[in-house]
Design an enzyme around this catalytic site. Structure first.
Site, PDB file in Angstrom:
ATOM      1  N   SER A  89      38.730  44.469  48.793  1.00  0.00           N
ATOM      2  CA  SER A  89      38.429  43.006  48.331  1.00  0.00           C
ATOM      3  C   SER A  89      39.497  42.563  47.433  1.00  0.00           C
ATOM      4  O   SER A  89      40.591  42.362  48.173  1.00  0.00           O
ATOM      5  CB  SER A  89      37.060  43.206  47.538  1.00  0.00           C
ATOM      6  OG  SER A  89      36.601  41.838  47.500  1.00  0.00           O
ATOM      7  N   GLU A 195      35.854  36.682  30.274  1.00  0.00           N
ATOM      8  CA  GLU A 195      36.198  35.042  30.306  1.00  0.00           C
ATOM      9  C   GLU A 195      37.385  34.665  31.027  1.00  0.00           C
ATOM     10  O   GLU A 195      37.258  33.725  31.621  1.00  0.00           O
ATOM     11  CB  GLU A 195      36.482  35.008  28.746  1.00  0.00           C
ATOM     12  CG  GLU A 195      36.784  33.517  28.283  1.00  0.00           C
ATOM     13  CD  GLU A 195      37.104  33.328  26.760  1.00  0.00           C
ATOM     14  OE1 GLU A 195      37.671  32.328  26.300  1.00  0.00           O
ATOM     15  OE2 GLU A 195      36.831  34.349  25.964  1.00  0.00           O
ATOM     16  N   HIS A 256      29.983  44.489  52.627  1.00  0.00           N
ATOM     17  CA  HIS A 256      31.143  44.336  51.745  1.00  0.00           C
ATOM     18  C   HIS A 256      31.784  45.511  51.136  1.00  0.00           C
ATOM     19  O   HIS A 256      32.843  45.751  51.163  1.00  0.00           O
ATOM     20  CB  HIS A 256      31.120  43.052  50.862  1.00  0.00           C
ATOM     21  CG  HIS A 256      32.581  42.632  50.296  1.00  0.00           C
ATOM     22  ND1 HIS A 256      33.779  42.490  51.020  1.00  0.00           N
ATOM     23  CD2 HIS A 256      32.673  42.677  48.741  1.00  0.00           C
ATOM     24  CE1 HIS A 256      34.570  42.084  50.011  1.00  0.00           C
ATOM     25  NE2 HIS A 256      34.238  42.308  48.670  1.00  0.00           N
TER      26      HIS A 256
END
Length: 279
Positions: A89, A195, A256
């Site tokens: 990925s 964040e 996936h």
């Protein structure tokens, strides 16, 4: 790349050809431990890396494929021998970027269920209404929504994630990055820079243009989940253009997270490839 940093790394096996694993978004090197042990038993030296902002590696002020490829290249250069680099990925995109920029560091490349393309920020890649939309922003929001100050148990965190993360397997994967400070008595924290990952998620959907004319001409194994839409037939021309020796294998009954859903098939596929490239 701003400042040189060292990535957290762990190596299994003392001798033999080198194999290096790079995890995907929200992952860490330990995700590959079971497969790494099996390959080490086969006679390989297997290194598991934590990418920046994940696991035990330092946090950075941005998430950028060029930076990550440079950080991984610096670690590979220290190993001293060309490696077979395996990336899943996001880690697969990092591995591709590295291969196109520093091919001398690699013996071979294994890309797991990702293509050298940009992915949509919303909606799917096909007309199938049942195709899973990109859920990563929702995953981050769910993790950020867990009240770590009042959290009592990992089971409570699992329950808090359940609405946004329906898959038990994926929740278990995400919760591997939820840890306590100290010997079980400290507060909870995520080993993820949530964040910054949230802010730069759009960058992670992209595949930056490689250097003009760059190709990686070494052996390439592409492993895709047959039930996944991350690697489509329309991706093949770009794959072949950048990686002209590509062999694509689609694993039945896998999405996936191919290596988690069909670990034995995944392991055997990688083993056969290693026997070919190391022979």
């Amino acid at each position: 790349m701003t400042d040189a940093i060292r990535l957290a790394a762990r190596t299994l096996g003392d001798t033999g050809p080198r194999v290096v694993f790079v995890h995907g978004l929200f992952g860490q090197g330990r995700n590959w431990t079971t497969i790494a042990r099996r390959l080490a038993d086969d006679g390989h030296r297997v290194t598991l890396l934590d990418l920046p902002n994940h696991g035990h590696s330092p946090w950075t002020d941005r998430v950028d494929y060029g930076d990550m490829a440079e950080y991984v290249a610096a670690e590979l250069a220290l190993l001293g021998d060309p490696v077979t680099l395996v990336g899943h990925s996001m880690g697969g995109k990092v591995a591709m970027q590295l291969a196109l920029r520093r091919p001398e560091l690699l013996r071979a490349l294994v890309v797991v269920d990702i293509a050298p393309t940009d992915y949509p920020e919303s909606g799917g890649r096909t007309d199938d209404p049942d195709e899973e939309a990109s859920p990563f922003a929702a995953f981050i929001a769910a993790m950020q929504g867990v009240d770590l100050d009042t959290l009592q148990t990992r089971e409570d965190a699992d329950a808090a994630l359940r609405t946004a993360v329906r898959s038990t397997m994926v929740r278990s994967f995400l919760l591997q990055s939820l840890v306590r400070d100290g010997a079980g008595g400290g507060g909870w924290r995520w080993r993820l820079n949530l964040e910054t990952l949230a802010r730069d998620l759009g960058e992670l959907r992209r595949f930056p243009d490689p250097p003009p004319g760059a190709t990686f001409d070494g052996p390439v194994l592409w492993i895709a989940g047959a039930n996944s839409t991350y690697v489509l037939d329309e991706d093949r021309p770009r794959m072949d253009q950048l990686f002209p020796t590509t062999r694509l294998v689609r694993v039945k009954n896998a999405g996936h997270w191919v290596h988690s859903e069909q670990p034995e098939v995944f392991l055997e596929t990688v083993r056969r490839f290693l026997q070919q490239v190391e022979g």
